[in-house]
Design an enzyme around this catalytic site. Structure first.
Site, PDB file in Angstrom:
ATOM      1  CG  MET A 203      -8.611   6.908   2.388  1.00  6.34           C
ATOM      2  SD  MET A 203      -7.897   6.869   4.037  1.00  6.34           S
ATOM      3  CE  MET A 203      -6.912   5.357   3.924  1.00  6.34           C
TER       4      MET A 203
ATOM      5  CG  PHE B  14      -6.142   6.750  10.033  1.00  2.00           C
ATOM      6  CD1 PHE B  14      -5.683   8.028   9.706  1.00  2.00           C
ATOM      7  CD2 PHE B  14      -7.430   6.599  10.511  1.00  2.00           C
ATOM      8  CE1 PHE B  14      -6.509   9.127   9.874  1.00  2.00           C
ATOM      9  CE2 PHE B  14      -8.267   7.701  10.673  1.00  2.00           C
ATOM     10  CZ  PHE B  14      -7.798   8.972  10.353  1.00  2.00           C
TER      11      PHE B  14
ATOM     12  CG  HIS C  84      -9.318   0.004  -0.575  1.00  2.00           C
ATOM     13  ND1 HIS C  84      -8.720  -0.187   0.661  1.00  2.00           N
ATOM     14  CD2 HIS C  84     -10.654  -0.041  -0.348  1.00  2.00           C
ATOM     15  CE1 HIS C  84      -9.648  -0.329   1.585  1.00  2.00           C
ATOM     16  NE2 HIS C  84     -10.828  -0.239   1.003  1.00  2.00           N
TER      17      HIS C  84
ATOM     18  CG  ASP D  43      -6.187  -2.925   3.053  1.00  2.00           C
ATOM     19  OD1 ASP D  43      -5.114  -2.643   3.603  1.00  2.00           O
ATOM     20  OD2 ASP D  43      -6.844  -2.115   2.356  1.00  2.00           O
ATOM     21  N   GLY D  44      -4.884  -4.346   6.167  1.00  2.00           N
ATOM     22  CA  GLY D  44      -4.823  -3.653   7.453  1.00  2.00           C
ATOM     23  C   GLY D  44      -4.084  -4.457   8.506  1.00  2.00           C
TER      24      GLY D  44
ATOM     25  CB  SER E 276      -0.893   0.013   1.240  1.00  2.00           C
ATOM     26  OG  SER E 276      -1.413   1.321   1.417  1.00  2.00           O
TER      27      SER E 276
ATOM     28  CG  HIS F 165      -3.837  -1.635  -1.684  1.00  2.00           C
ATOM     29  ND1 HIS F 165      -4.926  -2.395  -2.044  1.00  2.00           N
ATOM     30  CD2 HIS F 165      -4.241  -0.855  -0.655  1.00  2.00           C
ATOM     31  CE1 HIS F 165      -5.952  -2.107  -1.249  1.00  2.00           C
ATOM     32  NE2 HIS F 165      -5.565  -1.160  -0.403  1.00  2.00           N
TER      33      HIS F 165
ATOM     34  CG  MET G 216     -11.430   3.016   1.866  1.00  2.00           C
ATOM     35  SD  MET G 216      -9.878   3.032   2.785  1.00  2.00           S
ATOM     36  CE  MET G 216      -8.724   3.129   1.409  1.00  2.00           C
TER      37      MET G 216
ATOM     38  CG  MET H 251     -11.722  -3.019   4.994  1.00  2.00           C
ATOM     39  SD  MET H 251     -10.246  -2.618   4.049  1.00  2.00           S
ATOM     40  CE  MET H 251      -9.246  -1.743   5.264  1.00  2.00           C
TER      41      MET H 251
ATOM     42  CG  ASP I  91      -5.137   2.334   0.849  1.00  2.00           C
ATOM     43  OD1 ASP I  91      -6.075   1.533   0.694  1.00  2.00           O
ATOM     44  OD2 ASP I  91      -4.036   2.012   1.334  1.00  2.00           O
TER      45      ASP I  91
END
Ligand code: DX5
Ligand code: ZN
Length: 215
Positions: free
Chosen positions: A36, A142, A65, A174-175, A7, A32, A67, A136, A34
């Site tokens: 947001m 975050f 991804h 993920d995470g 990521s 990846h 969000m 997730m 992210d």
């Protein structure tokens, strides 16, 4: 074969192109990204212009991804920018089936993602339509958060649901993925592991990726 998706959220944004090339050379399978919006999640990161800028930098699939609220408004823009996989949150899509069809109509692979608190039941009626299911393992927003172990049973449940319907989407997590938690995810049936801080906070990215993949 387990795929690793670093990521870029944890990378040095001032050197983003080099940071992407670095993990590509280190053996990454996807990049990846992210996205947001400050509404669906309490953080703002990056948008389609960054995907467009990264497209010529790497030959790896860009795993985007989203969000964001109202993803339908942005799907064509992200597809046009060069996304290879577009993943939307079931929680953000009142017309989830339609949104997935919209992604597929752009020629991009379609993914669906659920938060830790959302049951697998929420994707039961679309799992046959997607290329990827993302589970997730933190609450999105975050990087650097702690892995939520209770999601492990959802990985197995997703794998069983897919098998019962005769499909085999990628199952991505993920995470909070690191060398220890990666092993649990792989054992439960995950096929793609996203990792931000566990890769980008290490100076030797190849060692970090190998450790996660072979955990
Ligand atoms: C969280 C993001 C993740 C995050 C992962 O909202 O979707 O992709 O960057 O970061 P780590 O691996 O540090 O938990
Ligand atoms: Zn992500």
């Amino acid at each position: 074969m387990i795929k690793i998706a670093p990521s870029i959220l944890a990378s040095d944004f001032a050197r983003l192109g080099e940071e992407v090339k670095d993990v590509e050379a280190a053996g990454a399978d996807y990049i990846h990204v992210d996205v947001m919006d400050g509404h669906f999640v309490p953080n703002i990161t990056i948008g389609a212009p960054i995907v467009r800028a990264l497209r010529p930098v790497t030959t790896l699939p860009l795993d985007v991804h989203l969000m964001i609220e109202n993803p339908d408004l942005y799907i064509e823009e992200f597809a046009d920018a060069g996304a290879d996989i577009l993943t939307v949150h079931a929680e953000a899509c009142p017309h989830l089936h339609r949104t997935i069809q919209l992604i597929k109509s752009t020629g991009t692979k379609a993914g669906v993602v659920i938060n830790p608190g959302t049951p697998v039941e929420a994707i039961k009626h679309v799992i046959e339509d997607v290329d990827l299911v993302l589970l997730m393992t933190v609450n999105p927003g975050f990087g650097g958060q702690a892995f939520i172990e209770r999601v492990l049973s959802k990985i197995t449940e997703t794998k069983q649901l897919a098998a019962s319907l005769g499909v085999s989407p990628e199952i991505e997590v993920d995470g909070g993925v690191n060398a220890e938690t990666a092993r649990l995810c792989i054992e439960a049936g995950a096929t793609v592991l996203v990792a931000g801080s566990a890769i980008y906070n290490q100076s030797d990215r190849k060692a970090a990726i190998d450790q996660i993949r072979h955990s």
